[in-house]
Design an enzyme around this catalytic site. Structure first.
Site, PDB file in Angstrom:
ATOM      1  N   SER A   1       2.242  -0.201   0.126  1.00  6.01           N
ATOM      2  CA  SER A   1       3.580  -0.037   0.342  1.00  6.01           C
ATOM      3  C   SER A   1       4.216  -0.564   1.811  1.00  6.01           C
ATOM      4  CB  SER A   1       4.016   1.279   0.433  1.00  6.01           C
ATOM      5  OG  SER A   1       3.515   1.960   1.227  1.00  6.01           O
ATOM      6  N   LYS A   2       5.223  -0.909   1.918  1.00  2.93           N
ATOM      7  CA  LYS A   2       5.745  -1.353   3.021  1.00  2.93           C
ATOM      8  C   LYS A   2       5.694  -0.622   4.295  1.00  2.93           C
ATOM      9  CE  LYS A   2      10.349  -3.785   2.684  1.00  2.93           C
ATOM     10  NZ  LYS A   2      11.654  -3.651   2.297  1.00  2.93           N
TER      11      LYS A   2
END
Length: 471
Positions: free
Chosen positions: A244-245
């Site tokens: 994830s970012k």
RNA sequence: GGCCCUAUCGUCUAGCGGUCUAGGACGUAGCCCUCUCAAGGCUAAGACGGGGGUUCGAGUCCCCCUAGGGUCACCA
């Protein structure tokens, strides 16, 4: 013939997971012949971002993962943007409703929310309660179309990596296929398009396993042959959650601008799901394609280890032809971008084995193209020496530099002789010169660096340093 | 929580019943080389999640447990 596809959604920065899935699809297509399709899954109008599609194509192209058909190159099965295929989905939905495999539903979001709340209160699975299943609503007023999942039974499908997977229908929701805005959801669009585009093998992320029964049900309802699925493992953060970012750089653009090489990215991504054998970790895309065997893809989700990527990137930088490295540097380094070609080339041997990322060039070499930061006695004066002594030694070194051909072996001999003659350790002199010439503690080899800089510039910097010592 | 998937060093992995006192790579530590930093060389620590089976023999096959992950939207 084999037909594969990747269907990224243009909702933000091009995702490294897209590159990962694309790589395996690309390898599959290259290995077996056939076509690799790039399809843009732009059915979510609320998350759509206009610049995203171009960015996705730009980064995939940068990686060298070329496609045979897509929005930019066209193809016989187009259009390749789902937003341009809405008639197809609408027709497909009508067919499903006619066949009794789907139904119209006019439940409001408020009602759905209420139903969900009650289900959760009763600790049941939140899912559509079937309110409109048998209502046979007419077309017209605002509605969605839902898949009529059988109440009983189960669906079994084959996963190329895991074998048979069985999921009970009672755990499968009556998924919305066509939204009230007239756009399809992923489930409908992917099945309709994959069939119409002749897709034979679907290599996609593992997160889709649980919704595959919906897709199987759709294929059956349409009477279409099933493709073969391969669910690829998910790239993970260090804590093993889905990448994830917030926990990892996920934008391909970030890697490109951060000085990573496409060949290193590809090699690394391949390593995250495939093995060419225990002693073969560095390999080209061609080698990967040759060795690729879909059945041998890993099933466990690998942690995305940035450190190993950096190491691999360094390996590729070291292997690269100097002129090619110079060319790549111009793409990301502010210093290299407008450097004189010949001078840039002379710096390559000094930095090639010192960079893990192209972007490190600036920190390493800026002093060769720009003024050096002035440093004081703290840095310049070696232990056991006085500022006056150091200033005097620097001035003699300046004279040697000014009088010597800028050839490493020659200059080194001159400076070592000077140090020895003056009772200095060569490394003390060279360290002082490093600071004087570069303004910093860590640099490429300082003698070679001085030769790149030239006699006059070096002499001037050394004199300035000596002057700062009050000499 | 239901369902589904997964399970060898911290990480990526080799291993496809005996050759495993488990191999390689990244990372870490030490040494060597050395004008700094790298690169390179050498060395070290470091894993088969647990329990049952099957078998002459299990990291390798089966089951259970445990752990981790995914998924339960008019997002993909």
């Amino acid at each position: 013939m084999v037909v594969v596809r990747v269907a990224p959604s243009p909702t933000g920065d091009p995702h490294v997971g897209t590159a990962y899935v694309s790589l395996f699809n690309y390898a599959f297509r290259r290995k077996h012949g056939g076509r690799f399709i790039l399809r843009i899954d732009d059915t979510d109008r609320t998350r759509y971002r206009a610049d995203s599609e171009a960015a996705i194509m730009r980064e995939l192209a940068w990686l060298g993962l070329s496609w045979d058909e897509g929005p930019d190159v066209g193809g016989a099965a187009g259009p390749y943007r789902q937003s341009e295929r809405t008639d197809l989905y609408r027709e497909a939905c009508e067919e499903l409703v006619r066949k009794g495999a789907a139904y119209r539903c006019d439940c409001t979001p408020e009602r759905l929310e209420k139903v969900r709340e009650e289900q959760q209160k009763r600790k049941e699975q939140p899912r559509y309660d079937g309110h409109c299943r048998e209502r046979r609503l007419p077309p017209g007023p605002p509605h969605v179309v839902r898949l009529k999942v059988p109440l009983d039974g189960e669906t079994t499908f084959m996963d190329g990596l895991r074998g048979a997977i069985t999921i009970a229908h009672k755990t499968v929701d009556d998924q919305v296929l066509l939204k009230s805005d007239g756009f399809p959801t992923y489930h409908l669009a992917t099945v309709v398009d994959d069939h119409r585009m002749g897709v034979t093998h679907i290599l996609r992320a593992e997160e889709w396993i649980n919704s595959t029964p919906k897709h199987v049900l759709l294929y059956h309802a349409f009477g279409w042959p099933l493709p073969k699925w391969y669910h690829l493992p998910l790239l993970r953060n260090a804590d093993r959650s889905k990448i994830s970012k917030r926990k990892n750089p996920t934008s391909i653009t970030w890697y490109r601008e951060g000085g990573f090489l496409p060949e290193a990215m590809l090699n690394f991504l391949a390593l995250m799901g495939f093995s060419l054998g225990d002693d073969k970790e560095v390999f080209s895309l061609e080698e990967f394609v040759d060795a690729f065997e879909p059945d041998a893809i890993k099933t466990s989700g690998p942690i995305f280890d940035l450190q190993k990527l950096e190491w691999l990137n360094g390996v590729y930088i070291r292997q690269m032809a100097p002129a090619e490295l110079a060319r790549r540097l111009r793409g990301v380094s502010a210093v290299a971008r407008d450097a004189d070609e010949r001078k840039l080339l002379t710096t390559i041997p000094l930095v090639q084995e010192r960079m893990k990322k192209l972007t490190e060039y600036d920190e390493l070499c800026d002093f060769l193209f720009r003024d050096a930061a002035p440093v004081g006695a703290e840095e310049l004066v070696p232990k056991g020496r006085t500022p006056a002594e150091t200033a005097a030694m620097l001035r003699r070194a300046r004279d040697v530099v000014a009088a010597t051909d800028p050839v490493p072996a020659t200059l080194e001999a001159g400076l070592r002789a000077l140090a020895e003659g003056g009772g200095w350790k060569a490394k003390d002199l060279l360290m002082a010169l490093r600071f004087a010439v570069s303004g910093k503690k860590v640099t490429p080899p300082i003698i070679e660096s001085m030769c790149v800089l030239g006699r006059d510039a070096c002499a001037a910097r050394i004199e300035a340093a000596a002057a700062r010592l009050g000499g």
